[in-house]
Design an enzyme around this catalytic site. Structure first.
Site, PDB file in Angstrom:
ATOM      1  N   HIS A  52       1.062  -0.892  -0.290  1.00  0.00           N
ATOM      2  CA  HIS A  52       0.705  -0.297   0.054  1.00  0.00           C
ATOM      3  C   HIS A  52       0.331   1.587  -0.156  1.00  0.00           C
ATOM      4  O   HIS A  52       1.755   0.978   0.300  1.00  0.00           O
ATOM      5  CB  HIS A  52      -0.932  -0.179   1.348  1.00  0.00           C
ATOM      6  CG  HIS A  52      -1.950  -0.616   1.041  1.00  0.00           C
ATOM      7  ND1 HIS A  52      -3.380  -0.623   2.185  1.00  0.00           N
ATOM      8  CD2 HIS A  52      -2.344  -1.715   0.202  1.00  0.00           C
ATOM      9  CE1 HIS A  52      -3.824  -1.636   1.827  1.00  0.00           C
ATOM     10  NE2 HIS A  52      -3.439  -2.450   0.406  1.00  0.00           N
ATOM     11  N   GLU A  54       0.891   4.060   1.855  1.00  0.00           N
ATOM     12  CA  GLU A  54       1.294   4.138   3.440  1.00  0.00           C
ATOM     13  C   GLU A  54       2.579   3.668   3.343  1.00  0.00           C
ATOM     14  O   GLU A  54       3.377   4.113   4.435  1.00  0.00           O
ATOM     15  CB  GLU A  54       0.097   4.125   4.012  1.00  0.00           C
ATOM     16  CG  GLU A  54      -0.700   5.499   4.092  1.00  0.00           C
ATOM     17  CD  GLU A  54      -2.231   4.058   2.799  1.00  0.00           C
ATOM     18  OE1 GLU A  54      -2.060   3.256   2.181  1.00  0.00           O
ATOM     19  OE2 GLU A  54      -3.396   3.797   3.091  1.00  0.00           O
TER      20      GLU A  54
END
Lengths: 145, 145
Positions: A52, A54
């Protein structure tokens, strides 16, 4: 205004993800007014659920700083973090999380107590632009059958 | 009995972490009776909060399989996964999670609904051995002041 400025940078990353046919989510990490990490979702490209935006932004920012704690950093992400990413941001002790669109299904707002107690969380920055990218992606996917 | 056999392999990984002065947690991923990934916690070595044993085991197993879903796999880990790792295991749709010691403070049992609905979770396998490694590590840390 700074939040919008940096969210636009995260949106640029999300657009890079969209070009790669990835779920269009982007993130940047800002420390003392400087962007120290940029990342977009790459789960398909890397065949890895942990990729992901993040997660990659955290790893990249920690590499830049040379330490694993992001206590003086703000993470901007176009869509609300999932529990995995929220958990990682808690370990990193990031000072602020600023997100764009809420993720009604998978967002970490379903799990109270997942953020670090010192982390400030702000949602809804450039929400419609962030959500529009997601809608565009999923509409295309559905169109393909 | 197989669960204990594979947990011993995860414990070997945890001991490697201990040798590196890392929080001693190890993991293996088993698919059709074969270990396809082994990993230990490397957060200090890599200066990266995302480098938990489970995260690295997921990435490694997905690389081996050539796909991001671990639907026919069991992940063995010496200590109960945290929310970050539980979230990642949910994305990977791992079929079983088997852990040793419970993590009273940071364990994902504090967050209901974090696991994938099809994932079976079993705790307490070789619990005392897994917990003993953690106690040894933190006793040493405290001893150093």
């Amino acid at each position: 205004m700074d939040d919008e400025k940096y969210m636009r940078k995260a949106l640029e990353q999300a657009k890079l993800a969209l070009e790669k046919d990835e779920v269009p989510i982007g993130a940047v990490v800002v420390c003392n007014g400087q962007i120290i990490a940029r990342a977009c979702n790459l789960t398909e490209t890397l065949n890895d659920v942990t990729a992901h935006a993040e997660m990659q932004a955290i790893t990249s920012a920690a590499g830049y700083i040379g330490g694993k704690y992001l206590t003086d950093c703000t993470l901007y992400v176009t869509v609300e973090p999932c529990p995995m990413c929220a958990g990682a941001l808690a370990w990193a002790q990031v000072s602020r999380i600023v997100y764009g669109a809420t993720d009604e299904k998978r967002g970490c707002h379903h799990f109270s107590g997942i953020h670090h107690p010192k982390t400030v969380v702000v949602g809804g920055v450039l929400e419609s632009e962030c959500a529009a990218l997601m809608k565009e992606f999923f509409a295309k996917k559905r169109g393909r059958g």
